[in-house]
Design a protein around this motif. Structure first.
Motif, PDB file in Angstrom:
ATOM      1  N   ALA A   1      -0.785  16.574  -3.018  1.00 25.88           N
ATOM      2  CA  ALA A   1      -1.692  15.697  -2.517  1.00 25.88           C
ATOM      3  C   ALA A   1      -1.540  14.241  -2.852  1.00 25.88           C
ATOM      4  CB  ALA A   1      -3.178  16.209  -2.916  1.00 25.88           C
ATOM      5  N   ASP A   2      -1.031  14.025  -4.153  1.00 27.13           N
ATOM      6  CA  ASP A   2      -1.126  12.462  -4.723  1.00 27.13           C
ATOM      7  C   ASP A   2       0.345  11.821  -4.505  1.00 27.13           C
ATOM      8  OD1 ASP A   2      -3.807  12.355  -5.169  1.00 27.13           O
ATOM      9  OD2 ASP A   2      -3.558  13.157  -7.280  1.00 27.13           O
ATOM     10  N   THR A   3       1.184  12.876  -4.061  1.00 27.73           N
ATOM     11  CA  THR A   3       2.499  12.154  -3.984  1.00 27.73           C
ATOM     12  C   THR A   3       2.531  10.943  -2.772  1.00 27.73           C
ATOM     13  OG1 THR A   3       3.350  14.315  -4.616  1.00 27.73           O
ATOM     14  CG2 THR A   3       4.838  12.940  -3.284  1.00 27.73           C
TER      15      THR A   3
ATOM     16  N   TYR B   1       0.771  -1.105   0.085  1.00 29.82           N
ATOM     17  CA  TYR B   1      -0.016   0.032   0.075  1.00 29.82           C
ATOM     18  C   TYR B   1       0.946   1.306   0.014  1.00 29.82           C
ATOM     19  CZ  TYR B   1       0.609   0.609   4.932  1.00 29.82           C
ATOM     20  OH  TYR B   1       1.150   0.652   6.404  1.00 29.82           O
ATOM     21  N   GLU B   2       0.382   2.228  -0.400  1.00 30.44           N
ATOM     22  CA  GLU B   2       0.848   3.682  -0.742  1.00 30.44           C
ATOM     23  C   GLU B   2       0.245   4.460   0.439  1.00 30.44           C
ATOM     24  OE1 GLU B   2       3.083   4.569  -3.597  1.00 30.44           O
ATOM     25  OE2 GLU B   2       3.208   2.494  -4.144  1.00 30.44           O
ATOM     26  N   LYS B   3       1.127   5.349   1.219  1.00 30.43           N
ATOM     27  CA  LYS B   3       0.494   6.527   1.777  1.00 30.43           C
ATOM     28  C   LYS B   3       0.705   7.732   1.171  1.00 30.43           C
ATOM     29  CE  LYS B   3      -2.271   4.870   4.908  1.00 30.43           C
ATOM     30  NZ  LYS B   3      -3.570   5.363   4.995  1.00 30.43           N
ATOM     31  N   ARG B   4      -0.406   8.347   0.939  1.00 28.53           N
ATOM     32  CA  ARG B   4      -0.206   9.529   0.105  1.00 28.53           C
ATOM     33  C   ARG B   4      -0.349  10.669   0.970  1.00 28.53           C
ATOM     34  NH1 ARG B   4       0.111   7.452  -4.870  1.00 28.53           N
ATOM     35  NH2 ARG B   4      -1.079   5.443  -5.131  1.00 28.53           N
ATOM     36  N   PHE B   5       0.470  11.865   0.553  1.00 30.77           N
ATOM     37  CA  PHE B   5       0.535  13.205   1.351  1.00 30.77           C
ATOM     38  C   PHE B   5      -1.020  13.433   1.910  1.00 30.77           C
ATOM     39  CE2 PHE B   5       0.925  17.779   2.089  1.00 30.77           C
ATOM     40  CZ  PHE B   5       1.916  17.798   3.073  1.00 30.77           C
ATOM     41  N   SER B   6      -2.004  13.484   0.886  1.00 30.34           N
ATOM     42  CA  SER B   6      -3.242  13.910   1.303  1.00 30.34           C
ATOM     43  C   SER B   6      -3.925  13.006   2.539  1.00 30.34           C
ATOM     44  CB  SER B   6      -4.206  13.689   0.089  1.00 30.34           C
ATOM     45  OG  SER B   6      -4.332  12.681  -0.409  1.00 30.34           O
ATOM     46  N   GLU B   7      -3.277  11.832   2.766  1.00 30.38           N
ATOM     47  CA  GLU B   7      -3.992  10.986   3.894  1.00 30.38           C
ATOM     48  C   GLU B   7      -3.309  11.256   5.018  1.00 30.38           C
ATOM     49  OE1 GLU B   7      -4.631   6.866   2.075  1.00 30.38           O
ATOM     50  OE2 GLU B   7      -2.995   7.517   0.955  1.00 30.38           O
TER      51      GLU B   7
ATOM     52  N   ILE C   1       5.457 -11.788   9.723  1.00 30.84           N
ATOM     53  CA  ILE C   1       5.392 -11.119   8.600  1.00 30.84           C
ATOM     54  C   ILE C   1       6.650 -10.304   8.288  1.00 30.84           C
ATOM     55  CG2 ILE C   1       4.236  -8.855   7.639  1.00 30.84           C
ATOM     56  CD1 ILE C   1       1.727  -9.601   9.523  1.00 30.84           C
ATOM     57  N   VAL C   2       6.928 -10.237   7.191  1.00 32.85           N
ATOM     58  CA  VAL C   2       8.536  -9.646   6.616  1.00 32.85           C
ATOM     59  C   VAL C   2       8.019  -8.603   5.590  1.00 32.85           C
ATOM     60  CG1 VAL C   2       9.052 -11.224   4.977  1.00 32.85           C
ATOM     61  CG2 VAL C   2      10.604 -10.073   6.128  1.00 32.85           C
ATOM     62  N   GLY C   3       8.780  -7.438   5.539  1.00 33.67           N
ATOM     63  CA  GLY C   3       8.525  -6.415   4.526  1.00 33.67           C
ATOM     64  C   GLY C   3       9.458  -5.176   4.683  1.00 33.67           C
ATOM     65  N   VAL C   4       8.854  -4.370   3.756  1.00 37.41           N
ATOM     66  CA  VAL C   4      10.026  -3.222   3.569  1.00 37.41           C
ATOM     67  C   VAL C   4       9.131  -2.016   3.409  1.00 37.41           C
ATOM     68  CG1 VAL C   4      11.193  -2.040   1.595  1.00 37.41           C
ATOM     69  CG2 VAL C   4      11.610  -4.399   1.979  1.00 37.41           C
ATOM     70  N   THR C   5       9.438  -0.913   4.039  1.00 37.04           N
ATOM     71  CA  THR C   5       8.944   0.405   4.055  1.00 37.04           C
ATOM     72  C   THR C   5       9.736   1.377   3.526  1.00 37.04           C
ATOM     73  OG1 THR C   5       7.574   0.058   6.101  1.00 37.04           O
ATOM     74  CG2 THR C   5       8.048   2.430   5.182  1.00 37.04           C
ATOM     75  N   ARG C   6       9.495   1.948   2.368  1.00 41.00           N
ATOM     76  CA  ARG C   6      10.392   3.106   1.506  1.00 41.00           C
ATOM     77  C   ARG C   6       9.535   4.598   2.011  1.00 41.00           C
ATOM     78  NH1 ARG C   6      10.649   1.321  -4.568  1.00 41.00           N
ATOM     79  NH2 ARG C   6      12.413   2.866  -4.413  1.00 41.00           N
ATOM     80  N   MET C   7      10.510   5.481   2.255  1.00 38.01           N
ATOM     81  CA  MET C   7       9.980   6.745   2.438  1.00 38.01           C
ATOM     82  C   MET C   7      10.619   7.943   1.883  1.00 38.01           C
ATOM     83  SD  MET C   7       9.284   8.530   6.353  1.00 38.01           S
ATOM     84  CE  MET C   7       9.524   7.027   7.273  1.00 38.01           C
ATOM     85  N   ASN C   8       9.990   8.637   0.892  1.00 35.75           N
ATOM     86  CA  ASN C   8      10.657   9.847   0.442  1.00 35.75           C
ATOM     87  C   ASN C   8      11.289  10.811   1.584  1.00 35.75           C
ATOM     88  OD1 ASN C   8      10.389   9.747  -2.569  1.00 35.75           O
ATOM     89  ND2 ASN C   8       8.262   9.641  -1.851  1.00 35.75           N
ATOM     90  N   PRO C   9      11.947  11.636   1.159  1.00 28.41           N
ATOM     91  CA  PRO C   9      12.667  12.701   2.036  1.00 28.41           C
ATOM     92  C   PRO C   9      11.788  13.717   1.954  1.00 28.41           C
ATOM     93  CG  PRO C   9      13.620  12.768  -0.152  1.00 28.41           C
ATOM     94  CD  PRO C   9      12.692  11.701  -0.179  1.00 28.41           C
ATOM     95  N   GLY C  10      11.637  14.789   2.942  1.00 28.82           N
ATOM     96  CA  GLY C  10      10.736  15.873   2.991  1.00 28.82           C
ATOM     97  C   GLY C  10      10.564  16.446   4.365  1.00 28.82           C
ATOM     98  N   ARG C  11       9.764  17.528   4.273  1.00 22.94           N
ATOM     99  CA  ARG C  11       9.634  18.303   5.611  1.00 22.94           C
ATOM    100  C   ARG C  11       8.280  18.807   5.390  1.00 22.94           C
ATOM    101  NH1 ARG C  11      15.089  20.668   6.521  1.00 22.94           N
ATOM    102  NH2 ARG C  11      13.979  22.593   6.120  1.00 22.94           N
ATOM    103  N   VAL C  12       7.578  18.982   6.554  1.00 19.93           N
ATOM    104  CA  VAL C  12       6.353  19.825   6.637  1.00 19.93           C
ATOM    105  C   VAL C  12       6.485  20.745   7.722  1.00 19.93           C
ATOM    106  CG1 VAL C  12       4.021  19.981   7.114  1.00 19.93           C
ATOM    107  CG2 VAL C  12       4.879  18.159   6.037  1.00 19.93           C
ATOM    108  N   GLY C  13       7.101  22.102   7.048  1.00 17.53           N
ATOM    109  CA  GLY C  13       7.782  23.197   8.242  1.00 17.53           C
ATOM    110  C   GLY C  13       9.130  22.474   8.534  1.00 17.53           C
TER     111      GLY C  13
END
Ligand code: PA5
Ligand code: MN
Length: 217
Positions: free
Chosen positions: A59-61, A34-40, A79-91
Protein backbone atom coordinates in the motif's frame (compact mmCIF):
# COMPACT_ATOMS: atom_id res chain seq x y z
CA UNK A 1 17.80 45.48 -14.62
CA UNK A 2 18.74 49.01 -15.58
CA UNK A 3 16.30 49.55 -18.45
CA UNK A 4 13.55 47.16 -17.36
CA UNK A 5 11.04 49.99 -16.98
CA UNK A 6 11.11 50.32 -20.76
CA UNK A 7 9.83 46.75 -21.23
CA UNK A 8 6.76 46.46 -19.00
CA UNK A 9 4.99 43.84 -21.13
CA UNK A 10 7.79 41.23 -21.03
CA UNK A 11 7.44 38.82 -18.07
CA UNK A 12 10.93 38.29 -16.69
CA UNK A 13 11.53 34.72 -15.52
CA UNK A 14 14.85 33.82 -13.90
CA UNK A 15 17.12 31.45 -15.86
CA UNK A 16 17.87 28.22 -14.01
CA UNK A 17 20.69 25.69 -13.91
CA UNK A 18 19.64 22.15 -13.02
CA UNK A 19 21.33 18.76 -13.04
CA UNK A 20 20.25 15.17 -13.50
CA UNK A 21 21.53 13.15 -10.56
CA UNK A 22 24.09 10.41 -10.97
CA UNK A 23 22.87 7.69 -10.65
CA UNK A 24 19.71 8.92 -12.44
CA UNK A 25 16.41 9.43 -10.65
CA UNK A 26 16.60 12.93 -9.19
CA UNK A 27 16.74 16.44 -10.58
CA UNK A 28 18.94 18.81 -8.59
CA UNK A 29 17.33 22.25 -8.06
CA UNK A 30 13.85 21.02 -9.01
CA UNK A 31 10.85 22.80 -7.47
CA UNK A 32 8.21 20.06 -7.62
CA UNK A 33 7.95 16.47 -6.45
CA UNK A 34 5.26 13.85 -5.87
CA UNK A 35 5.07 10.13 -5.22
CA UNK A 36 2.42 7.74 -6.52
CA UNK A 37 1.91 4.95 -4.04
CA UNK A 38 0.48 1.53 -4.83
CA UNK A 39 -2.69 2.27 -2.82
CA UNK A 40 -3.44 5.24 -5.13
CA UNK A 41 -3.48 3.09 -8.26
CA UNK A 42 -6.70 1.16 -7.67
CA UNK A 43 -8.49 0.45 -10.94
CA UNK A 44 -5.39 0.85 -13.10
CA UNK A 45 -4.57 -2.82 -13.59
CA UNK A 46 -6.56 -5.50 -15.39
CA UNK A 47 -6.29 -8.05 -12.59
CA UNK A 48 -8.28 -6.45 -9.74
CA UNK A 49 -7.93 -9.57 -7.56
CA UNK A 50 -4.13 -9.58 -7.87
CA UNK A 51 -4.12 -5.86 -7.00
CA UNK A 52 -6.19 -6.45 -3.85
CA UNK A 53 -3.98 -9.36 -2.80
CA UNK A 54 -0.87 -7.15 -3.09
CA UNK A 55 -2.45 -4.13 -1.39
CA UNK A 56 -1.82 -5.03 2.29
CA UNK A 57 1.94 -5.36 1.79
CA UNK A 58 2.51 -2.74 -0.91
CA UNK A 59 0.00 0.00 0.00
CA UNK A 60 2.63 2.59 1.00
CA UNK A 61 5.20 1.55 -1.56
CA UNK A 62 6.04 4.15 -4.18
CA UNK A 63 5.37 2.80 -7.65
CA UNK A 64 6.67 5.96 -9.33
CA UNK A 65 7.74 9.46 -8.43
CA UNK A 66 7.97 12.65 -10.45
CA UNK A 67 10.45 15.46 -9.81
CA UNK A 68 10.22 18.51 -12.02
CA UNK A 69 11.18 22.09 -12.56
CA UNK A 70 8.31 24.35 -13.54
CA UNK A 71 9.37 27.96 -14.06
CA UNK A 72 5.78 29.08 -14.77
CA UNK A 73 2.65 27.72 -16.42
CA UNK A 74 2.79 30.29 -19.22
CA UNK A 75 2.12 29.32 -22.82
CA UNK A 76 5.53 29.13 -24.48
CA UNK A 77 7.34 28.16 -21.27
CA UNK A 78 8.69 24.63 -20.63
CA UNK A 79 8.64 22.09 -17.81
CA UNK A 80 11.51 19.63 -17.40
CA UNK A 81 11.64 16.69 -15.03
CA UNK A 82 12.38 13.10 -14.20
CA UNK A 83 10.10 10.14 -13.50
CA UNK A 84 11.50 7.09 -11.72
CA UNK A 85 9.50 3.87 -11.57
CA UNK A 86 10.07 0.71 -9.56
CA UNK A 87 9.95 -2.66 -11.27
CA UNK A 88 6.96 -4.87 -10.58
CA UNK A 89 3.81 -6.45 -11.94
CA UNK A 90 0.19 -6.81 -10.94
CA UNK A 91 -0.60 -10.30 -12.22
CA UNK A 92 1.13 -10.30 -15.61
CA UNK A 93 0.82 -6.55 -16.14
CA UNK A 94 3.88 -4.37 -15.65
CA UNK A 95 3.97 -1.33 -13.35
CA UNK A 96 3.03 1.82 -15.27
CA UNK A 97 2.06 5.45 -14.86
CA UNK A 98 -1.61 6.48 -14.78
CA UNK A 99 -1.27 7.95 -18.26
CA UNK A 100 -2.98 11.01 -19.70
CA UNK A 101 -3.59 13.26 -22.64
CA UNK A 102 -2.54 16.86 -22.18
CA UNK A 103 -5.40 19.08 -21.00
CA UNK A 104 -4.56 21.25 -23.98
CA UNK A 105 -4.49 18.17 -26.19
CA UNK A 106 -2.32 19.48 -28.99
CA UNK A 107 0.68 19.91 -26.69
CA UNK A 108 3.56 17.47 -27.44
CA UNK A 109 6.25 16.05 -25.12
CA UNK A 110 9.79 14.68 -25.35
CA UNK A 111 10.98 11.77 -23.20
CA UNK A 112 14.60 10.72 -22.69
CA UNK A 113 15.47 7.26 -21.32
CA UNK A 114 18.06 7.44 -18.54
CA UNK A 115 18.29 4.00 -16.98
CA UNK A 116 16.42 0.71 -16.89
CA UNK A 117 14.15 -0.77 -19.49
CA UNK A 118 10.93 1.06 -20.24
CA UNK A 119 8.30 1.45 -22.88
CA UNK A 120 6.18 4.41 -23.95
CA UNK A 121 2.63 3.28 -24.77
CA UNK A 122 0.70 5.81 -26.85
CA UNK A 123 -2.88 5.90 -28.08
CA UNK A 124 -4.35 8.30 -30.62
CA UNK A 125 -7.92 9.50 -30.02
CA UNK A 126 -9.20 7.00 -32.63
CA UNK A 127 -7.58 4.11 -30.71
CA UNK A 128 -4.41 3.64 -32.81
CA UNK A 129 -1.63 2.27 -30.59
CA UNK A 130 2.13 2.87 -30.79
CA UNK A 131 5.02 1.78 -28.57
CA UNK A 132 8.53 3.22 -28.38
CA UNK A 133 11.27 1.60 -26.26
CA UNK A 134 12.79 3.87 -23.61
CA UNK A 135 16.15 2.80 -22.29
CA UNK A 136 19.36 4.80 -21.68
CA UNK A 137 19.97 7.07 -24.65
CA UNK A 138 16.55 6.55 -26.26
CA UNK A 139 14.36 9.54 -27.07
CA UNK A 140 10.61 9.35 -27.57
CA UNK A 141 8.65 12.14 -29.20
CA UNK A 142 5.01 12.13 -28.10
CA UNK A 143 3.12 14.13 -30.73
CA UNK A 144 0.16 16.42 -30.03
CA UNK A 145 -3.11 14.56 -29.23
CA UNK A 146 -1.51 11.24 -28.19
CA UNK A 147 -2.50 9.72 -24.85
CA UNK A 148 0.73 8.50 -23.20
CA UNK A 149 1.80 6.25 -20.39
CA UNK A 150 5.20 4.76 -19.50
CA UNK A 151 5.69 1.15 -18.46
CA UNK A 152 8.60 -0.48 -16.63
CA UNK A 153 9.18 -3.69 -18.60
CA UNK A 154 12.48 -4.45 -16.81
CA UNK A 155 13.64 -5.98 -13.56
CA UNK A 156 15.33 -2.78 -12.31
CA UNK A 157 14.29 0.80 -11.68
CA UNK A 158 13.33 2.68 -14.85
CA UNK A 159 14.15 6.40 -15.07
CA UNK A 160 13.23 8.83 -17.83
CA UNK A 161 13.49 12.58 -18.23
CA UNK A 162 10.80 14.63 -19.93
CA UNK A 163 10.18 18.12 -21.25
CA UNK A 164 6.85 19.61 -22.31
CA UNK A 165 5.09 22.97 -22.77
CA UNK A 166 4.29 24.52 -19.40
CA UNK A 167 0.63 25.20 -20.19
CA UNK A 168 -0.12 21.56 -21.24
CA UNK A 169 -1.80 20.25 -18.08
CA UNK A 170 -2.81 16.60 -17.67
CA UNK A 171 -6.23 15.09 -18.33
CA UNK A 172 -6.51 11.69 -16.61
CA UNK A 173 -10.25 11.33 -17.21
CA UNK A 174 -9.80 10.39 -20.84
CA UNK A 175 -8.38 6.98 -19.81
CA UNK A 176 -10.97 6.46 -17.06
CA UNK A 177 -13.77 7.21 -19.52
CA UNK A 178 -12.49 4.69 -22.06
CA UNK A 179 -11.91 2.18 -19.21
CA UNK A 180 -8.19 2.02 -19.80
CA UNK A 181 -6.05 2.30 -22.89
CA UNK A 182 -6.93 -0.01 -25.78
CA UNK A 183 -3.88 -2.20 -25.14
CA UNK A 184 -2.17 -3.34 -21.96
CA UNK A 185 1.48 -4.32 -21.51
CA UNK A 186 1.91 -7.83 -20.09
CA UNK A 187 4.90 -10.07 -19.50
CA UNK A 188 5.28 -12.65 -22.27
CA UNK A 189 6.18 -15.27 -19.65
CA UNK A 190 9.86 -15.23 -20.65
CA UNK A 191 11.97 -12.07 -20.55
CA UNK A 192 9.87 -9.89 -22.79
CA UNK A 193 6.55 -8.11 -23.06
CA UNK A 194 3.46 -8.37 -25.21
CA UNK A 195 0.50 -6.15 -25.97
CA UNK A 196 -2.85 -7.52 -24.84
CA UNK A 197 -6.30 -6.24 -25.84
CA UNK A 198 -8.12 -4.43 -23.06
CA UNK A 199 -11.52 -6.13 -23.11
CA UNK A 200 -13.13 -3.29 -21.11
CA UNK A 201 -12.09 -0.63 -23.62
CA UNK A 202 -14.75 1.80 -24.84
CA UNK A 203 -13.80 3.56 -28.08
CA UNK A 204 -14.23 7.32 -28.34
CA UNK A 205 -17.11 8.61 -30.40
CA UNK A 206 -16.88 11.02 -33.31
CA UNK A 207 -18.27 13.67 -30.94
CA UNK A 208 -15.58 12.91 -28.28
CA UNK A 209 -12.87 13.41 -30.89
CA UNK A 210 -14.49 16.57 -32.24
CA UNK A 211 -14.52 17.99 -28.70
CA UNK A 212 -10.82 17.18 -28.26
CA UNK A 213 -9.98 18.91 -31.51
CA UNK A 214 -12.04 21.92 -30.43
CA UNK A 215 -10.04 22.29 -27.17
CA UNK A 216 -6.75 22.75 -29.06
CA UNK A 217 -5.08 26.14 -28.67
O1 PA5 B 1 4.45 14.92 -18.31
C1 PA5 B 1 4.46 13.69 -18.31
O2 PA5 B 1 3.90 13.01 -19.19
C2 PA5 B 1 5.17 13.04 -17.16
O3 PA5 B 1 5.73 13.97 -16.33
C3 PA5 B 1 4.15 12.23 -16.37
O4 PA5 B 1 3.23 13.16 -15.81
C4 PA5 B 1 4.76 11.38 -15.31
O5 PA5 B 1 5.59 10.43 -15.90
C5 PA5 B 1 3.71 10.68 -14.47
O6 PA5 B 1 2.73 10.10 -15.26
P1 PA5 B 1 1.20 10.41 -15.00
O7 PA5 B 1 1.07 11.91 -15.01
O8 PA5 B 1 0.48 9.79 -16.17
O9 PA5 B 1 0.81 9.82 -13.70
MN1 MN C 1 2.52 14.26 -20.54
Amino acid sequence: MENSAQYPSIPVIEPAGLRFSEPPGELVHANGHYEKRFSELDGLYADAEAYLAMLPTLADTTVYSVTDYKPSSDAGDLIVGVTRMNPGRVGDEYFMTRGHIHAIPNRPEMYFGQTGNGLMLMEAPDGEIRTIPLNAGAICYVPPYWIHRTVNIGEAEFVMAFCYPADSGQDYKIIETSRGMRKRVFSDGANGWRLVDNSDYRPRSFEDIRRLAASAR
